[in-house]
Design a protein around this motif. Structure first.
Motif, mmCIF file in Angstrom:
data_model
loop_
_atom_site.group_PDB
_atom_site.id
_atom_site.type_symbol
_atom_site.label_atom_id
_atom_site.label_comp_id
_atom_site.label_asym_id
_atom_site.label_seq_id
_atom_site.Cartn_x
_atom_site.Cartn_y
_atom_site.Cartn_z
ATOM 1 N N THR A 128 0.731 -1.079 0.083
ATOM 2 C CA THR A 128 0.167 0.045 0.156
ATOM 3 C C THR A 128 0.750 1.371 -0.024
ATOM 4 O O THR A 128 0.171 2.368 0.247
ATOM 5 N N TRP A 131 0.235 2.542 3.439
ATOM 6 C CA TRP A 131 -1.236 2.966 3.438
ATOM 7 C C TRP A 131 -1.485 4.295 2.777
ATOM 8 O O TRP A 131 -2.390 5.068 3.182
ATOM 9 N N LEU A 223 -5.346 -5.139 5.650
ATOM 10 C CA LEU A 223 -5.513 -4.578 4.301
ATOM 11 C C LEU A 223 -6.816 -4.541 3.842
ATOM 12 O O LEU A 223 -7.099 -4.471 2.839
#
Length: 281
Positions: A128, A131, A223
């Motif tokens: 990611t 994130w 996730l």
């Protein structure tokens, strides 16, 4: 000759179980932490290979690399100590107690979880970009694995729980066979070859491994997988741990102990001749 005969590696199994009972807390935690981390990396690698190639068999063929590495480095998985440590208790090794066995299991569980969770966190960051964006295809796949192997079982109720448990039993039947197989050889190449086959089988067949799941499911939650911590614990981790215990101890540890360490007396020559002389019906 690098091959070790069954009666000899059966004794090695008991010796290994005894040694693990008396291992210090520090060493037990470090070795189990590293085992959990390396196996989690192998699982992440296998998922990555499967996503990038679209070929699950290729992922399964390569996954055992992690298992071989952690074994050769002397690290400990819960699935392995489930099989080896009780043998020292059954063999009545001096100082080996139920309390000592449970202490070892508890420490290894905590260490394995810590290592697997560390890799789960690292992988969540990688897929990611910290994130800062949605998970990539590998991240999405990990999330969906967690959903299918919790809510998927729950949809089938008792039948789903039975299926989960049986998959866990069969998993450690294969994984512990890999642990024992490594004791059949004194060479590194022989150990790797013997371990590779049963580990590949368990992974490709989709059996449930408690330590692999310590990576897949926390990573799935990180996730955005659409399942909860309770879903994970009730519909996967707890039944998987119990199934792994039953599979490794019943189908590997006790079987080898009973026939190769506590071998029954052979039939006398006279009795054997009489048996062969009985005509088949």
């Amino acid at each position: 000759m690098t091959y070790v005969i069954p009666s000899e590696f059966a004794k090695k199994m008991i010796d290994a179980g005894e040694a693990k009972v008396f291992m210090s807390t520090k060493d037990t935690l470090i070795r189990s932490y590293m085992a959990g981390a390396i196996l989690a990396l192998a699982a992440a690698f296998a998922v990555t290979v499967t996503v990038n190639t679209g070929n699950p068999l290729l992922g399964a063929l390569l996954f055992p690399a992690g298992f071989c590495m952690l074994y050769l480095l002397g690290f400990d998985l819960l699935t392995g100590v489930f099989t080896l440590v009780p043998l020292a208790l059954i063999d009545k090794r001096r100082g080996v107690t139920v309390r000592g066995m449970l202490r070892n299991w508890g420490l290894v569980f905590c260490g394995n979880f810590g290592g697997a969770f560390t890799v789960a966190l690292f992988m969540a960051i990688i897929v990611t970009f910290g994130w800062s964006e949605a998970p990539n295809e590998i991240g999405k796949t990990i999330g969906h694995i967690g959903e299918g192997r919790t809510l998927g079982y729950a949809e089938h109720g008792a039948g789903g729980m039975l299926t989960l448990f049986v998959r866990a039993v069969m998993c450690n039947w294969m994984v512990s066979t890999g642990v024992v197989a490594a004791m059949m050889s004194t060479s590194v190449s022989g150990k790797i070859m013997a371990m590779w086959m049963p580990i590949m089988i368990f992974f490709y067949m989709g059996f449930e491994h408690s330590i692999v799941n310590m990576f897949l499911f926390p990573a799935g939650l990180l996730l955005g997988g659409e399942f909860t911590i309770m879903d994970y614990m009730i519909w996967n981790e707890i039944p998987t741990v119990l199934g792994n215990l039953v599979g490794g101890l019943s189908f590997v540890g006790v079987m080898i102990y009973a026939t190769h360490h506590k071998t029954s007396p052979e039939l006398s020559r006279e009795v054997a001749s009489e048996v062969r002389a009985v005509p088949a019906e």
